[in-house]
Scaffold this active site. Structure first.
Site, PDB file in Angstrom:
ATOM      1  N   LYS A 176     -14.746  73.639  40.235  1.00  0.00           N
ATOM      2  CA  LYS A 176     -15.136  74.957  40.727  1.00  0.00           C
ATOM      3  C   LYS A 176     -16.599  74.863  41.151  1.00  0.00           C
ATOM      4  CE  LYS A 176     -16.132  79.560  38.922  1.00  0.00           C
ATOM      5  NZ  LYS A 176     -15.711  80.593  37.965  1.00  0.00           N
TER       6      LYS A 176
HETATM    7  C1  R5P Z   1     -19.796  80.415  35.663  1.00  0.00           C
HETATM    8  O1  R5P Z   1     -20.243  79.516  35.034  1.00  0.00           O
HETATM    9  C2  R5P Z   1     -18.764  81.255  35.067  1.00  0.00           C
HETATM   10  O2  R5P Z   1     -17.513  80.654  35.086  1.00  0.00           O
HETATM   11  C3  R5P Z   1     -18.798  82.608  35.680  1.00  0.00           C
HETATM   12  O3  R5P Z   1     -18.649  83.532  34.679  1.00  0.00           O
HETATM   13  C4  R5P Z   1     -17.806  82.862  36.742  1.00  0.00           C
HETATM   14  O4  R5P Z   1     -17.684  81.780  37.601  1.00  0.00           O
HETATM   15  C5  R5P Z   1     -18.255  83.965  37.549  1.00  0.00           C
HETATM   16  O5  R5P Z   1     -17.367  84.268  38.576  1.00  0.00           O
HETATM   17  P1  R5P Z   1     -17.948  85.117  39.754  1.00  0.00           P
HETATM   18  O6  R5P Z   1     -19.180  84.420  40.194  1.00  0.00           O
HETATM   19  O7  R5P Z   1     -16.888  85.109  40.817  1.00  0.00           O
HETATM   20  O8  R5P Z   1     -18.214  86.470  39.228  1.00  0.00           O
END
Ligand code: R5P
Length: 266
Positions: A176
């Protein structure tokens, strides 16, 4: 070329996440609270439940899984198993905080942790990932590596490509990372399925365009949080993202889906 190695249990878990029909996936990221990032919508965590049916997988922590997610849910769980730092201190100072026995007891489909390439605790984070990969090989559980970007790092294809490639080289099943210009250079250098993080809330159309671009440039999907649950129509937004990821619709078509979605979460 993307090539995934594993035995039956490993592949069965992975196939629950990356849909075999489209080869793509929509993960709902709701793990923000583990380092103290608690957007308003996450304060009432159970309000997010209406979103679950539109996600292919949920990414979250064991505490919220145990206390806020119904046990009869039919969605694969990607369990965040790293912790030890908060937004108030050095974020890269994480260790693995969940045992493999606990993960198996929770019947999770994948394990996830962040790597902080170039960060203060880079080595520790890379060894955290290695630990998950070793468990994954032994117990048949895929690993999702998250390439966290430190304050001083550039979110460009050179850095994100290097971090994603390192994750793949260390054995991560999926990566990711953040979307960036020339994103095909990131997916091109990381020979495992790549999903993009949503990042901070941006206008819905921009988030849909970012998702469209990511898929066009080789991502297998998105692992999105705030751009879904902070939208004025979270259900419309996840349906719209889903349509891009699985049905290859245009941004305009997806935006119509979002606009027709119900307002709010309840
Ligand atoms: C990052 O390290 C975490 O996984 C985040 O909490 C997550 O990726 C956040 O997702 P978004 O940026 O789409 O809110």
């Amino acid at each position: 070329m993307t090539h995934v190695v594993g035995d039956w249990g490993f592949l069965n878990r992975l196939n629950k996440i990356i849909q075999t029909k489209s080869g793509h996936c929509v993960m709902l990221a709701i793990d923000h609270g583990y380092f103290g990032n608690i957007p308003g919508q996450l304060k009432q965590f159970s309000c997010l439940e209406p979103l679950y049916e539109y996600a292919d997988a949920l990414m979250l922590t064991r505490g919220m899984l145990r206390s806020c997610v119904p046990t009869n849910i039919d969605k694969p769980i990607i369990l965040r198993v790293s912790a030890g730092a908060s937004m108030l201190k050095e974020l890269s100072n994480e260790e693995i905080n969940v045992t493999i026995n606990e993960a198996l007891r929770l019947n999770v489909s994948a394990l996830t942790c962040s790597i902080f390439v170039g960060g203060e605790y880079e080595k520790q984070s890379l060894l955290n990932l290695s630990k998950l990969v070793n468990w994954g090989q032994e117990y048949g559980i895929p690993t999702l590596a998250v390439t966290a970007v430190g304050r001083d790092m550039a979110r460009d294809a050179r850095y994100l490509g290097m971090a994603s490639r390192m994750a793949a080289e260390l054995g991560a099943t999926m990566v990711k990372t953040y979307y960036c210009e020339d994103f095909e250079q990131v997916t091109g250098i990381a020979p495992v399925p790549v999903v993009i993080a949503g990042g901070q809330k941006i206008p819905e159309k921009d988030a849909l365009q970012m998702s469209r671009n990511a898929i066009d440039k080789g991502a297998v999907g998105v692992d999105m949080g705030r751009n879904i649950f902070q939208s004025d129509s979270p259900i419309g937004m996840i349906q719209a993202v889903r349509a891009i990821v699985h049905e290859n619709v245009t941004v305009e078509e997806a935006f119509e889906i979002y606009k027709n979605g119900p307002k709010g979460l309840l």
